[in-house]
Design a protein around this motif. Structure first.
Motif, short mmCIF file in Angstrom:
data_model
loop_
_atom_site.label_atom_id
_atom_site.label_comp_id
_atom_site.label_asym_id
_atom_site.label_seq_id
_atom_site.Cartn_x
_atom_site.Cartn_y
_atom_site.Cartn_z
N ILE A 102 -32.72 -15.74 -49.01
CA ILE A 102 -31.37 -16.31 -49.13
C ILE A 102 -30.78 -16.04 -50.51
N LYS A 103 -31.60 -16.14 -51.56
CA LYS A 103 -31.09 -15.92 -52.91
C LYS A 103 -30.51 -14.52 -53.08
N PRO A 104 -31.26 -13.44 -52.76
CA PRO A 104 -30.65 -12.11 -52.93
C PRO A 104 -29.45 -11.89 -52.02
N ALA A 105 -29.47 -12.48 -50.83
CA ALA A 105 -28.32 -12.33 -49.93
C ALA A 105 -27.07 -12.94 -50.54
N SER A 106 -27.24 -14.10 -51.19
CA SER A 106 -26.09 -14.78 -51.78
C SER A 106 -25.49 -13.99 -52.94
N LEU A 107 -26.32 -13.14 -53.55
CA LEU A 107 -25.84 -12.35 -54.69
C LEU A 107 -25.06 -11.11 -54.27
N VAL A 108 -25.23 -10.66 -53.04
CA VAL A 108 -24.58 -9.41 -52.63
C VAL A 108 -23.46 -9.60 -51.61
N ILE A 114 -23.13 -15.36 -44.51
CA ILE A 114 -24.43 -14.70 -44.38
C ILE A 114 -25.06 -15.07 -43.05
N GLY A 115 -25.54 -14.07 -42.32
CA GLY A 115 -26.30 -14.33 -41.10
C GLY A 115 -27.77 -14.43 -41.43
N LEU A 116 -28.47 -15.33 -40.77
CA LEU A 116 -29.91 -15.47 -40.98
C LEU A 116 -30.60 -15.42 -39.63
N LEU A 117 -31.39 -14.39 -39.43
CA LEU A 117 -32.14 -14.22 -38.19
C LEU A 117 -33.59 -14.59 -38.42
N GLY A 118 -34.12 -15.45 -37.56
CA GLY A 118 -35.51 -15.85 -37.68
C GLY A 118 -36.02 -16.38 -36.35
N GLY A 179 -17.22 -18.23 -37.56
CA GLY A 179 -17.27 -17.46 -38.80
C GLY A 179 -18.11 -16.21 -38.69
N GLY A 180 -18.75 -16.00 -37.55
CA GLY A 180 -19.65 -14.87 -37.38
C GLY A 180 -19.03 -13.51 -37.57
N GLU A 181 -17.73 -13.41 -37.31
CA GLU A 181 -17.06 -12.11 -37.47
C GLU A 181 -16.98 -11.70 -38.93
N SER A 182 -17.20 -12.63 -39.86
CA SER A 182 -17.10 -12.32 -41.29
C SER A 182 -18.45 -12.04 -41.94
N ILE A 183 -19.52 -12.07 -41.16
CA ILE A 183 -20.85 -11.80 -41.73
C ILE A 183 -20.90 -10.38 -42.30
N ASP A 184 -21.29 -10.26 -43.56
CA ASP A 184 -21.46 -8.93 -44.15
C ASP A 184 -22.88 -8.69 -44.66
N VAL A 185 -23.70 -9.75 -44.66
CA VAL A 185 -25.11 -9.63 -45.06
C VAL A 185 -25.95 -10.41 -44.05
N VAL A 186 -27.05 -9.80 -43.63
CA VAL A 186 -27.95 -10.47 -42.69
C VAL A 186 -29.34 -10.59 -43.33
N VAL A 187 -29.84 -11.82 -43.40
CA VAL A 187 -31.18 -12.07 -43.88
C VAL A 187 -32.16 -11.92 -42.72
N ARG A 209 -25.04 -5.36 -44.54
CA ARG A 209 -26.24 -5.14 -45.32
C ARG A 209 -27.36 -6.04 -44.81
N PHE A 210 -28.59 -5.59 -45.02
CA PHE A 210 -29.76 -6.35 -44.60
C PHE A 210 -30.64 -6.63 -45.82
N VAL A 211 -31.18 -7.84 -45.89
CA VAL A 211 -32.12 -8.17 -46.96
C VAL A 211 -33.34 -8.84 -46.34
N ASP A 212 -34.49 -8.58 -46.93
CA ASP A 212 -35.72 -9.24 -46.49
C ASP A 212 -36.59 -9.46 -47.72
N GLY A 213 -37.71 -10.13 -47.52
CA GLY A 213 -38.52 -10.55 -48.66
C GLY A 213 -39.65 -9.63 -49.05
N ALA A 214 -39.82 -8.50 -48.37
CA ALA A 214 -41.00 -7.66 -48.59
C ALA A 214 -41.13 -7.18 -50.04
#
Length: 265
Positions: A102-108, A114-118, A179-187, A209-214
């Motif tokens: 979530i932290k890196p997603a919030s920065l970009v 932000i979408g979060l898939l889990g 608000g889903g149409e405005s998602i530009d980053v997906v965690v 954009r996509f971000v993950d924790g690896a």
């Protein structure tokens, strides 16, 4: 100081942790690794918190006793958000967890959405609430449970067709949220999901954009093992709680990650 041949243990419910292993190989190519998959317990996302905590702590206890790792990584968001504290209380080696990025997603993010898939278990955790409050209080995070992606990722790594319905349903559900149409980053808050970035990117369209924790996990392992010696005295390998025959279907893929054989836990 651990012995030079002491391995790093990577634990996941299935093959998702291989995305973490890929980053670890880049950072510490000389480090011996044992990859442990609780294939018999898959999927974790539909289990209760008590079931997950007991299973993860018990298995890591057995694995640590047997293989004497210098460090263990819970390369699974669901297991980490639920069992990390318990495991750290029980085991006497460093434990690296996996948390939603979530932290890196919030920065970009440019739109602030932000979408979060889990998995179902991950997205309902108070741990995720705390991450959101700490790092993204001025952002909007839309959480969506995508259990079908776990099976799709496992199938893809086995060389089987990807379930396009699972991809389409996930994207449709995420975009349909207010608000889903405005998602530009997906965690990607499951280590399985980066295996499906190509499919998700195509379905979500350009500009996402996509971000993950690896990468962050690999950096944390590097930090915790700095100044330690590494010697590989045997080939790296995988262990599984499930039937070895089923897991050996993954042999070609496992070899690309440097895992030369599979054993039963």
């Amino acid at each position: 100081m651990p012995k030079a041949e002491a391995p790093i243990l990577l634990f996941d419910s299935g093959v998702g942790g291989l995305t973490v292993l890929a980053e670890l190989r880049k950072a510490l190519p000389e480090a011996p690794v044992i990859y442990a998959a609780d294939s018999a317990g898959l999927p974790y996302g539909s289990k209760t918190e008590a079931e997950i905590a007991a299973r993860v702590a018990g298995l890591l206890g057995v694995l640590t006793e047997r293989y004497r790792p210098r460090l263990a990584t819970i390369a699974c968001n669901t297991a980490s958000t639920i069992a990390l504290g318990m495991v750290r209380d029980v085991l006497h080696i460093p434990i690296v967890g996996t948390v939603p990025a979530i932290k890196p997603a919030s920065l970009v993010t440019k739109t602030g959405v932000i979408g979060l898939l889990g998995t179902e278990a991950t997205i309902r955790q108070a741990y995720v609430d705390r991450l959101e409050a700490e790092f993204a209080s001025d952002k909007r995070i839309l959480r969506f449970a995508a259990p079908g992606l776990v099976a799709a990722a496992e199938a893809k790594l086995r060389g089987q067709p990807v379930d396009q319905t699972a991809i389409a349903d996930t994207v449709k559900g995420l975009r349909a949220m207010p608000g889903g149409e405005s998602i530009d980053v997906v965690v990607l808050a499951c280590t399985h999901f980066p295996l499906l970035i190509a499919e998700l990117a195509e379905a979500l369209g350009p500009g996402t954009r996509f971000v993950d924790g690896a990468g962050g996990i690999a950096r944390r392992i590097v930090h915790l093992t700095q100044d330690q010696a590494f010697t590989r005295t045997r080939e790296d390998f995988a262990v599984t709680t499930g039937p070895v025959g089923e897991f050996t279907e993954l042999a070609p893929a496992l070899k690309t990650f440097g895992l030369e054989r599979v054993e039963k836990i």
